[in-house]
Design an enzyme around this catalytic site. Structure first.
Site, mmCIF file in Angstrom:
data_model
loop_
_atom_site.group_PDB
_atom_site.id
_atom_site.type_symbol
_atom_site.label_atom_id
_atom_site.label_comp_id
_atom_site.label_asym_id
_atom_site.label_seq_id
_atom_site.Cartn_x
_atom_site.Cartn_y
_atom_site.Cartn_z
ATOM 1 N N HIS A 396 46.025 15.795 -16.754
ATOM 2 C CA HIS A 396 45.409 14.879 -17.719
ATOM 3 C C HIS A 396 45.998 13.463 -17.655
ATOM 4 C CE1 HIS A 396 42.871 13.748 -20.917
ATOM 5 N NE2 HIS A 396 42.837 14.901 -21.569
ATOM 6 N N ASP A 400 40.429 12.868 -16.972
ATOM 7 C CA ASP A 400 40.143 13.198 -18.367
ATOM 8 C C ASP A 400 39.141 14.350 -18.475
ATOM 9 O OD1 ASP A 400 38.117 10.202 -18.846
ATOM 10 O OD2 ASP A 400 37.667 12.105 -17.845
#
Lengths: 428, 338, 327
Positions: A396, A400
């Site tokens: 992450h 995303d």
């Protein structure tokens, strides 16, 4: 020998920064006597006549009537006869005068800038600046740990940025955990009193370190999609034997997913990337590794190099070869290096969903579960379909959720659109 | 304090009339010519961007310096100010050194560490000025006092413009000199303007010489553009002051014929004033006077001009070829050694 | 709102014009400042617009100029006097130090006078037309010192200086007069004294500076960043006394390495004051020793070769920054 003598805008007054040419009194090509009036200029304070600094020919008027020039800027050029000196090269015949305005006085050599060089005290590397000590204290760094940090300052001293860099890569809680576990008072006898002691071998330790390092490095997020593979199950059952006979490689779901992934990754360069320091490197090659569990519970990840350029049959052949080598422990370095993405099929053990750990320095890993039959709603009816859950773990820090979801969606679509023809062709 | 007193008092000087003795006229004219030609050349160098900073010339005022410089003896002390190149030249400063100085050459009298009108030669008794007007007046006063203590009957020449008479330092220096009877001639060059400020804005007295009364000293007013007459007046004055030491205000009426500096177009000067004084150009007056007195022929005057021009040209060329100061010497000599 | 390209000296003219217009008690005087408009033309047109009673020339008498200003200021006027060069202020420094500076302390009576003075070198002005002298004025109790580097700040600070009830020395760098320009609006507000400004952000070092050196530091910082050696903050102090100590300390906290640059002399220079402040109050934030880059203790020399060696500039600031960043 012709020498070029510049005519410059003088400084008429102490705060004057520029002047304006009013009119030239001579033309280019005119013969000029020394001190003869060449042009008239105007500044904030006054008008003035500029006389020629030497006798010669007016070679160029670089600024015209009405034009402004900064103090010291060259506004014209004279060509002057100068006696030849031994060893000098005669100037080239009159070409265009230099267009760039330059100050009359050339920049003095560095030696002329005599301001005393700032003399900072010489210190040995053991000295830490007040700020470094403060940061160390705030972050519970022991002196030993501080000493271990490599310094890039003068004399190898540890600077603020060295310390901050170290802190950003420092394993979280590592010191305190280590301190806890490595307590000097626990002897091997103490350990055996607790149970059977199995020292970790080097492979185990390496795997363990890699896994822990990976967890501490990437921000792991796992996203799950389900793919309807009913058609693939049917296809595989139908052509499996013929495929294996022709290509001498097994037709596995792992191979199929590897094939699909190698094509889909073209549209998701951020997922086929490596993190190096603070750079994200979007890898040109698509080399997909495949996690292989070995009998002794260790793990290897051989890599199908340039998977995107290989046909499905070629991929399965490659995989078969690599898996065989892995089981024989005959994989070479080349077989396991260069991976840009990894697939891990834990479905062999019956699991349908997992949370695979990213293989550093990659940024994602696709986990595959077992293919199982399940009731599914299609057009308002409950039907039985074969399903494959894809557990996609991504970093992450650089990917995303939206991209993760889009990637999985693309994989799903591509997989559900596979046909016998597309599997036998070079491209999807 | 002990000092030698000469017995004879030249009678004419005591009554303020010029003494009979006069130097060879050519010396005065030569001094003025060299001044004018050197300054002309300096302005040209400035326009050519070869002189940095500023150039301040004394066009129209050359007679005052030439006359007063010639009137002093070898042991007298001078503190010239801005428009006093003729003092420097009259007291023996080579034109070459003036070019070296203005061009910032290391070979110049100030070694490139100061520029434009800030130069002098203490070995010859000429003080280099600082920019603060009036600051040099008490300096030369004290210097003269010191010489006289040593038994040398020196006289001081302290130069200032009409503007500098407004400063506190002028007041303090004159008062001080008066109290101690220091023989300093305060040569006030009233050239009508201090930069852009006319004399009507500089003082309320009718004539600057009137200030003298307030200090208890003599004040004389003279024509600053007539070199020969001025020389005779000052020569007589100097002889008096050696015998009876005291300060004197000598106001020389003249006109600054150019701007404050080469960057100033002096448009604030009323044109009729300029015309009036142009008709009384000191060099024209000197030439005419010397020819009329028979001291020089017209041909000799013309020859003198050529000689001066040649000297200026040669000096300029040589100075241009000499080196600037080496930056490595920047911090040397801030303090005297020992 | 239309913008106009404005030099530092034009901005000062605007500040004076506004003061004369809005405050009937403001008067301007000094040498050659009336019809002539001042040696640097800072007061150009003001006498024509506001009349000789409010804008007038004086004889050459700095002591009388300052003395008269003190008298006027204690009788309800706001005199703004102009020194032709700050160098000449030293002929009458006793008036500022002993008279204007102690009046309120001894009598409770305020002296709202402003002294404007062109300062600084880089124009081959020689020893007596190039001095900075800010350190002398900063040393005086009871006196404030302002030194803007940008046209916008110059006009806005000038108004505040004139409206301050204390004697204020307002320094104007003569090199910057016509060498720095900004696009400025016609409407503007005064800004308070005692507030510094970050004119370039950075995190690896900070240059604490003021006056012409702000622009030299900006050029040096740009070059350092282009070379990838680090990002350098430039803090323009704007007011020297009262000093914005909070801004200085915040800058040190953000960067941990300090370079102080000024074109005045080294010993007892204002940089010494800044260095002491940082050492006293930000010791724990320092990753390197505090460094000063100043002119040496030498009278300002005349020849361009000497002056260039004497005065700090973008190239020597650049070298000093690299040294500091490398430490």
């Amino acid at each position: 020998m012709i020498k070029r003598v510049p005519i410059v805008m003088p400084q008429m007054g102490q705060s004057v920064a520029e002047g304006t040419v009013i009119a030239w009194k001579k033309n280019v090509g005119d013969r000029i006597r020394a001190d003869e009036a060449l042009l008239e200029i105007e500044t904030d304070k006054t008008n003035a006549e500029i006389e020629s600094p030497a006798a010669g020919v007016l070679a160029a008027c670089l600024k015209q009537a009405g034009e402004r020039a900064a103090t010291g800027e060259v506004i014209g050029m004279l060509e002057v006869e100068a006696p030849d000196e031994v060893g000098t090269i005669p100037a080239p015949p009159a070409a265009a005068a230099p267009a760039v305005a330059a100050p009359v006085v050339a920049d003095p050599p560095r030696a002329a800038r005599l301001l005393p060089s700032i003399e900072l005290p010489e210190i040995n590397r053991d000295r830490f600046s007040p700020y470094v000590m403060r940061l160390a204290m705030m972050n519970d760094l022991s002196m030993q740990e501080l000493d271990s940090i490599p310094g890039t300052g003068r004399g190898s001293r540890v600077t603020k940025s060295d310390l901050l860099h170290y802190l950003s890569r420092r394993p979280i809680g590592a010191a305190s955990v280590r301190a806890e576990i490595g307590k000097a008072d626990l002897t091997p006898q103490d350990l055996e009193s607790l149970g059977r002691v199995l020292p970790m071998n080097s492979i185990r330790r390496t795997i363990a370190d890699h896994l822990v390092q990976s967890i501490h490095t990437s921000a792991h997020v796992t996203m799950v999609h389900v793919v309807d593979v009913t058609h693939l199950v049917e296809l595989r059952n139908r052509i499996k034997q013929e495929f294996e006979a022709r290509y001498r490689a097994k037709l596995t779901y792992t191979g199929i997913m590897l094939f699909v992934t190698s094509r889909v990754l073209h549209d998701f360069p951020t997922i086929n990337a490596s993190v190096v320091g603070t750079n994200l490197v979007l890898r040109r090659d698509i080399n997909i590794g495949c996690a292989v569990a070995l009998p002794d519970e260790s793990l290897v990840v051989p890599v199908v190099q340039h998977a995107d350029r290989k046909s499905f049959p070629e991929i399965t052949q490659d995989l078969s070869r690599l898996i065989a080598l892995a089981r024989q422990r005959e994989l070479t370095r080349a077989d396991v290096e260069g991976g840009t993405f990894t697939i891990s099929n834990f479905g062999a053990f019956g699991s349908i969903i997992g949370t695979p750990i990213i293989n550093q320095p990659q940024v994602a890993i696709l986990g595959m579960g077992a293919v199982v039959k399940a009731p599914v709603v299609v057009d308002g009816q409950i039907v039985i379909r074969d399903q494959l859950y894809l557990s996609f773990t991504f970093d992450h820090r650089v990917i995303d959720g939206a991209m993760g979801g889009r990637f999985l969606d693309a994989i799903r679509h591509a997989t559900e659109a596979l046909t016998e023809a597309t599997l036998n062709l070079q491209t999807l | 304090m002990s000092r030698k007193q000469t017995k004879a008092t030249p009678p004419a000087a005591a009554r303020g009339r010029p003494a009979q003795a006069a130097p060879p006229g050519s010396a005065l004219l030569k001094c003025m010519l060299l001044t004018q030609l050197t300054e002309e050349r300096l302005v040209r160098l400035y326009h050519q961007g070869r002189i940095s900073g500023g150039v301040y010339i004394s066009r129209g005022q050359e007679a005052i310096g030439a006359a007063t410089a010639a009137a002093g003896g070898p042991d007298d002390l001078y503190a010239p100010l801005i428009r006093d190149m003729s003092v420097h030249i009259g007291r023996g400063e080579p034109v070459l050194d003036i070019f070296r100085h203005c061009l910032g050459r290391v070979t110049g009298p100030m070694k490139g560490r100061d520029g434009n009108v800030h130069y002098g030669c203490l070995a010859r008794g000429v003080y280099p000025m600082i920019s603060h007007l009036g600051a040099m007046l008490p300096v030369v006063t004290g210097a003269v006092m010191a010489r006289r203590r040593q038994g040398r009957p020196a006289v001081g020449f302290a130069y200032l413009g009409d503007g500098a008479t407004s400063t506190g330092d002028f007041h303090e220096a004159v008062n001080f000199a008066a109290v101690f009877d220091v023989p300093v001639i305060f040569v006030i060059e009233n050239n009508q303007f201090a930069y852009s400020t006319p004399i009507t804005r500089q003082f309320r007295c009718r004539n600057l010489a009137d200030r003298a009364v307030g200090y208890g000293i003599e004040g004389l007013a003279a024509d600053g553009n007539e070199a020969v007459d001025l020389y005779r007046l000052v020569r007589g004055l100097v002889d008096q002051l050696r015998v009876r030491p005291r300060p004197v205000l000598l106001v020389c009426d003249t006109m600054r014929m150019r701007g404050h500096g080469a960057h100033d177009d002096f448009s604030y000067v009323p044109r009729d004033l300029l015309e009036r004084f142009t008709a009384r150009d000191p060099l024209d007056l000197a030439r005419a006077r010397l020819i009329a007195d028979g001291a020089l022929t017209a041909a000799e005057v013309a020859r003198l001009e050529q000689v001066c021009q040649a000297e200026v040209d040669a000096a300029c060329q040589q100075a241009l070829a000499e080196p600037p100061p080496d930056p490595a010497t920047l911090t040397e000599g801030v303090y005297a050694a020992g | 709102m239309p913008l106009a390209e404005t030099t530092l000296v034009e901005a000062i003219n605007q500040g004076l014009r506004r003061l004369l217009r809005e405050r009937p008690e403001v008067v301007l005087f000094g040498e050659d400042i009336g019809a002539f408009g001042g040696a640097f033309k800072a007061t150009l047109g003001l006498q024509q617009e506001f009349g000789e009673a409010r804008v007038f020339d004086t004889p050459i008498c700095e002591s009388a100029i300052f003395g008269a200003a003190i008298g006027m200021a204690t009788q309800g006027l706001r005199p703004i006097v102009e020194l032709q060069f700050v160098d000449f202020g030293m002929t009458a420094v006793h008036q500022l130090l002993n008279n204007a500076g102690t009046m309120h302390y001894r009598t409770g009576v305020a002296v709202p006078m402003t002294v404007r003075a062109p300062c600084g070198g880089g124009i081959c002005g020689g020893p007596f037309h190039s001095e900075e002298l800010e350190a002398f004025f900063c040393h005086m109790p009871g006196v404030k010192v302002v030194y803007p580097a940008f046209p916008a700040d110059a006009r806005a600070l000038l108004v505040s200086a004139a409206l301050d009830p204390n004697p204020v020395i307002f320094l104007e760098n003569k090199y910057l007069y016509r060498h720095v320009k900004e696009w400025l609006p016609a409407d503007w507000e005064p800004i308070p004294l005692g507030v510094a400004q970050v004119c370039r952000p950075g995190s690896d070092a900070v240059v604490l500076t003021y006056g012409a050196m702000v622009h030299e530091a900006l050029r040096a910082a740009e070059q350092v960043e282009q070379e990838g050696a680090g990002t350098v903050m430039v803090l323009d102090l704007r007011t020297l006394k009262p000093l914005d100590a909070d801004a200085v300390l915040a800058a040190v906290a953000a960067t941990n390495r300090v370079l102080i640059v000024h074109e005045g002399w080294r010993t007892g220079g204002f940089g010494a004051e800044l260095a002491a402040l940082v050492a006293e109050r930000a010791f724990h934030l320092l990753d390197a020793p505090v460094v000063r880059l100043t002119a040496p203790d030498v009278p300002v020399p005349f020849a361009p070769e000497l002056e260039r060696a004497y005065r700090p500039g973008a190239d020597t600031i650049h070298a000093a920054l690299l040294e500091l960043l490398d430490y």
